[in-house]
Design a protein around this motif. Sequence first.
Motif, PDB file in Angstrom:
ATOM      1  N   GLU A  62       0.806  -1.217   0.000  1.00 41.69           N
ATOM      2  CA  GLU A  62       0.000   0.000   0.000  1.00 41.69           C
ATOM      3  C   GLU A  62       0.839   1.267   0.000  1.00 41.69           C
ATOM      4  OE1 GLU A  62      -2.940  -0.313   3.141  1.00 41.69           O
ATOM      5  OE2 GLU A  62      -3.015  -2.479   2.825  1.00 41.69           O
ATOM      6  N   SER A  63       1.950   1.262   0.714  1.00 43.11           N
ATOM      7  CA  SER A  63       2.828   2.422   0.770  1.00 43.11           C
ATOM      8  C   SER A  63       4.213   1.948   1.197  1.00 43.11           C
ATOM      9  CB  SER A  63       2.285   3.484   1.736  1.00 43.11           C
ATOM     10  OG  SER A  63       2.247   2.995   3.055  1.00 43.11           O
ATOM     11  N   PRO A  64       5.253   2.739   0.900  1.00 45.23           N
ATOM     12  CA  PRO A  64       6.628   2.311   1.197  1.00 45.23           C
ATOM     13  C   PRO A  64       7.007   2.531   2.657  1.00 45.23           C
ATOM     14  CG  PRO A  64       6.651   4.447   0.133  1.00 45.23           C
ATOM     15  CD  PRO A  64       5.210   4.003   0.157  1.00 45.23           C
ATOM     16  N   VAL A  65       8.049   1.827   3.055  1.00 40.59           N
ATOM     17  CA  VAL A  65       8.697   2.054   4.349  1.00 40.59           C
ATOM     18  C   VAL A  65      10.093   2.569   4.017  1.00 40.59           C
ATOM     19  CG1 VAL A  65       9.386   1.056   6.556  1.00 40.59           C
ATOM     20  CG2 VAL A  65       7.424   0.098   5.326  1.00 40.59           C
ATOM     21  N   ARG A  66      10.362   3.793   4.401  1.00 41.20           N
ATOM     22  CA  ARG A  66      11.609   4.448   4.011  1.00 41.20           C
ATOM     23  C   ARG A  66      12.772   4.057   4.942  1.00 41.20           C
ATOM     24  NH1 ARG A  66       9.694   7.292   0.186  1.00 41.20           N
ATOM     25  NH2 ARG A  66       7.813   8.534   0.279  1.00 41.20           N
ATOM     26  N   VAL A  67      13.986   4.196   4.427  1.00 39.97           N
ATOM     27  CA  VAL A  67      15.178   3.979   5.242  1.00 39.97           C
ATOM     28  C   VAL A  67      15.073   4.879   6.471  1.00 39.97           C
ATOM     29  CG1 VAL A  67      17.681   4.301   5.359  1.00 39.97           C
ATOM     30  CG2 VAL A  67      16.642   3.279   3.324  1.00 39.97           C
ATOM     31  N   GLY A  68      15.315   4.308   7.628  1.00 37.72           N
ATOM     32  CA  GLY A  68      15.203   5.028   8.893  1.00 37.72           C
ATOM     33  C   GLY A  68      13.867   4.841   9.575  1.00 37.72           C
TER      34      GLY A  68
END
Length: 148
Positions: A62-68
């Motif tokens: 559904e949506s990304p998980v960003r670095v950090g």
Amino acid sequence: MTRLRETLLENRTIVQPNHANMLDTAHGGNVMKWMDEVGAMSAMRFAGETCVTARMNRVDFESPVRVGDTALIEAYVYAAGTSSVRVRVKTYRENLTTGETQPTADSFLVYVAVDDDWNTVSVPELRVDSDRERKLRDEALAGENGGD
């Protein structure tokens, strides 16, 4: 019999650069791996046996998980057969300082309980006693067929 609530597990992973794709978000393969691991732990807690992945019905990103960011993975058993265990696994991006979450991925996995010789073994019946457990089970059953 094992209660649904006894199979509820969650795990967190801080997304590091080595988990990322070229867009600096968690690579989908890593997210699927984390989902499979937590799903398997939920299945094993339920079955009291080693469980292996038999099927990943689908994964909806559904949506990304960003670095950090922190990836929060939640899993629970919602149905069981003779030797199979059906597990819902949801992923969220979590803000650790506020506790705020945003859905990022959802999947339905099937595991099979096996013994040391890889023969299938029986699993217990799933108990669903509370309104919350019924709601979780019903949402998973509807969702696995695309109705969620």
